[in-house]
Design a protein around this motif. Sequence first.
Motif, mmCIF file in Angstrom:
data_model
loop_
_atom_site.group_PDB
_atom_site.id
_atom_site.type_symbol
_atom_site.label_atom_id
_atom_site.label_comp_id
_atom_site.label_asym_id
_atom_site.label_seq_id
_atom_site.Cartn_x
_atom_site.Cartn_y
_atom_site.Cartn_z
ATOM 1 N N VAL A 132 0.846 -1.208 0.000
ATOM 2 C CA VAL A 132 0.000 0.000 0.000
ATOM 3 C C VAL A 132 0.872 1.245 0.000
ATOM 4 N N LYS A 164 2.259 1.797 -3.502
ATOM 5 C CA LYS A 164 1.234 2.349 -4.391
ATOM 6 C C LYS A 164 0.936 3.798 -4.047
ATOM 7 N N THR A 165 0.937 4.129 -2.763
ATOM 8 C CA THR A 165 0.730 5.511 -2.330
ATOM 9 C C THR A 165 1.874 6.396 -2.807
ATOM 10 N N ASP A 208 1.390 7.196 -6.379
ATOM 11 C CA ASP A 208 0.327 8.195 -6.519
ATOM 12 C C ASP A 208 0.831 9.591 -6.166
ATOM 13 N N PHE A 209 1.533 9.721 -5.048
ATOM 14 C CA PHE A 209 2.035 11.033 -4.625
ATOM 15 C C PHE A 209 3.063 11.589 -5.603
#
Length: 92
Positions: free
Chosen positions: A25, A28-29, A32-33
């Motif tokens: 997670v 993936k974060t 995204d950031f």
Amino acid sequence: MEQNLILLKLDLQIMTDQLDHYLLVLLKTAIDFISREGIQLEDTVGDNALIVMYAAYLYRKRKEQANGMPRMLRYALNNRLLSQKMAGDPDG
């Protein structure tokens, strides 16, 4: 993503698989950031290292109550964005 998970666990010195779901997670974060900053990630060693660095920062930030993004990571993000923009604009 599996290779990045292995590298993240090495960076954080985690030897078990108990946190794998959480670490995925975080990876993936991080993607995204980084994308929100305008960086278009590619499947390169440098971009994967950037993702792992960012995910490690997110993990440590939660655990150690860090005061802000490390300069090394901010510089890496800025350099990656700058090189992307320079590559897209031949006139500079």
